[in-house]
Design a protein around this motif. Sequence first.
Motif, PDB file in Angstrom:
ATOM      1  N   GLU A 257       0.800  -1.110  -0.080  1.00  0.00           N
ATOM      2  CA  GLU A 257       0.102   0.191  -0.020  1.00  0.00           C
ATOM      3  C   GLU A 257       0.906   1.210   0.142  1.00  0.00           C
ATOM      4  OE1 GLU A 257      -3.085  -0.057  -0.212  1.00  0.00           O
ATOM      5  OE2 GLU A 257      -3.580  -2.201  -0.256  1.00  0.00           O
ATOM      6  N   ILE A 258       2.077   1.041   0.665  1.00  0.00           N
ATOM      7  CA  ILE A 258       2.858   2.422   0.517  1.00  0.00           C
ATOM      8  C   ILE A 258       3.503   2.549  -0.816  1.00  0.00           C
ATOM      9  CG2 ILE A 258       4.986   3.050   1.756  1.00  0.00           C
ATOM     10  CD1 ILE A 258       2.703   3.074   3.700  1.00  0.00           C
ATOM     11  N   GLN A 260       2.102   2.990  -3.628  1.00  0.00           N
ATOM     12  CA  GLN A 260       1.168   3.857  -4.268  1.00  0.00           C
ATOM     13  C   GLN A 260       0.796   5.095  -3.493  1.00  0.00           C
ATOM     14  OE1 GLN A 260       0.792   3.264  -7.351  1.00  0.00           O
ATOM     15  NE2 GLN A 260       1.631   1.277  -7.228  1.00  0.00           N
ATOM     16  N   ALA A 261       1.321   5.309  -2.130  1.00  0.00           N
ATOM     17  CA  ALA A 261       0.820   6.227  -1.135  1.00  0.00           C
ATOM     18  C   ALA A 261       1.740   7.444  -1.499  1.00  0.00           C
ATOM     19  CB  ALA A 261       1.022   6.119   0.134  1.00  0.00           C
ATOM     20  N   GLN A 262       1.335   8.808  -1.542  1.00  0.00           N
ATOM     21  CA  GLN A 262       2.201  10.278  -1.566  1.00  0.00           C
ATOM     22  C   GLN A 262       2.971  10.200  -0.362  1.00  0.00           C
ATOM     23  OE1 GLN A 262      -0.256  13.203  -2.975  1.00  0.00           O
ATOM     24  NE2 GLN A 262      -1.154  12.164  -4.817  1.00  0.00           N
ATOM     25  N   VAL A 315       6.695   8.704   4.078  1.00  0.00           N
ATOM     26  CA  VAL A 315       5.353   8.641   3.912  1.00  0.00           C
ATOM     27  C   VAL A 315       4.346   8.613   5.145  1.00  0.00           C
ATOM     28  CG1 VAL A 315       3.312   7.025   2.865  1.00  0.00           C
ATOM     29  CG2 VAL A 315       5.598   7.024   1.872  1.00  0.00           C
ATOM     30  N   TYR A 334      -2.744   6.479   5.885  1.00  0.00           N
ATOM     31  CA  TYR A 334      -1.506   6.728   5.374  1.00  0.00           C
ATOM     32  C   TYR A 334      -1.582   7.722   4.054  1.00  0.00           C
ATOM     33  CZ  TYR A 334      -3.072   3.010   2.247  1.00  0.00           C
ATOM     34  OH  TYR A 334      -3.811   2.362   1.614  1.00  0.00           O
ATOM     35  N   GLY A 335      -0.158   8.095   3.832  1.00  0.00           N
ATOM     36  CA  GLY A 335      -0.168   9.015   2.679  1.00  0.00           C
ATOM     37  C   GLY A 335      -0.671  10.272   2.795  1.00  0.00           C
ATOM     38  N   GLN A 337      -2.605  11.544   0.571  1.00  0.00           N
ATOM     39  CA  GLN A 337      -4.079  11.488   0.231  1.00  0.00           C
ATOM     40  C   GLN A 337      -4.919  11.057   1.339  1.00  0.00           C
ATOM     41  OE1 GLN A 337      -1.470   9.228  -0.790  1.00  0.00           O
ATOM     42  NE2 GLN A 337      -1.687   8.584  -2.850  1.00  0.00           N
ATOM     43  N   LYS A 339      -5.285   7.913   2.799  1.00  0.00           N
ATOM     44  CA  LYS A 339      -5.965   6.743   2.466  1.00  0.00           C
ATOM     45  C   LYS A 339      -6.137   5.870   3.781  1.00  0.00           C
ATOM     46  CE  LYS A 339      -4.190   5.916  -2.154  1.00  0.00           C
ATOM     47  NZ  LYS A 339      -3.442   5.039  -3.122  1.00  0.00           N
TER      48      LYS A 339
END
Length: 355
Positions: A257-258, A260-262, A315, A334-335, A337, A339
Amino acid sequence: MMDEMKYPGSGPPPGIAVCPTPHDNDGYVPDEGIIMPPTAPPFEMPPQQRMPVVELGSLSDEDVREACLQFASENCCYGTKFIRETALPKIFNGCTFHYQLETYGEKRETAERHEPYRGEYVDGPENGFPPAPWTIEVPIPAMFVPSIAKVEVPHTARVKECLRCVGNCRIRCESCYGRGGNTCWNCHGSGRRDARPCPSCTGSGRQRCWNCSGTGQVKCGTCDGLGRLRHFSLLIVTWSNHVESYITDTSKLPKTEILQAQGKEIFKEENLKVYPINHATDETVNAASKAMVEKHEHAFPNEFIRQQRHMLRAVPLVRAEYVWKRKQGEFYVYGFQKKVYFEDYPQKCCCCTCC
């Protein structure tokens, strides 16, 4: 099949002999297979300074609930009552580090190829000794983008008789096995059907082959009916981008998941060769960088390393504990965004009418 070699003007370049007629170059034995790359030049490790502590901000109770409401609105079977009523006794604001190393390598190999000879110029060994594969100039495409290029090796061309048709330009028709036709399927070769001449074969008992028009032979597909082939060595250059990542502890949040996280990029370097970072605040990142760089140095023995780059980013990762009715657990935001990840969302419905 490669395009024909073209030169400006009507004739070959000056100083190069033209083969007046196709001929065999019996003295030339081509190499084939993967060619080992040259040794990389030495490179000194640049000085590094320790990275500053990264400030990514923090999320309040209200921020976490807002992120959860957005998450629930994107899933029709997730209720929002849980988000409004649950207690969040502990919220841990932190971050996880994502380190990534990319190695852009080039592999060269040669293979024998042939194409129909149509009378074009033949660049054979009589024009010079074929160059070594790694001495042939091949433009490098955009860095870190996988690609393949195919180039004819100079001075390796020779013309030979087609092995399939032995220079006859035609081969046996496989539809009728060279017989020119087959027994009529309607009258089984008798020529008559219901005491009348068979309409399918007009009484001959045989049907002409549709593929060869009754000749029993067809044009040779290997030489395109020309009887001769131009053989040459083909240089195949393959550029590959090898990517490897390391992510620090994320508790129960899947590390994928990390990816794709900003996050915030705190270090980036690109060079012919990079050296491990040793100035990250998290020592596990330094250890992972050292192990990955050492691994990539020997992991691709058939490739010449054209470029390397690595980066480190932080992140945001918030872990929140919840208590709702008889359920308790934790989830993650997280991120940049914001999420949200739940192992098992506490309020699910099967009729999509929860409010």
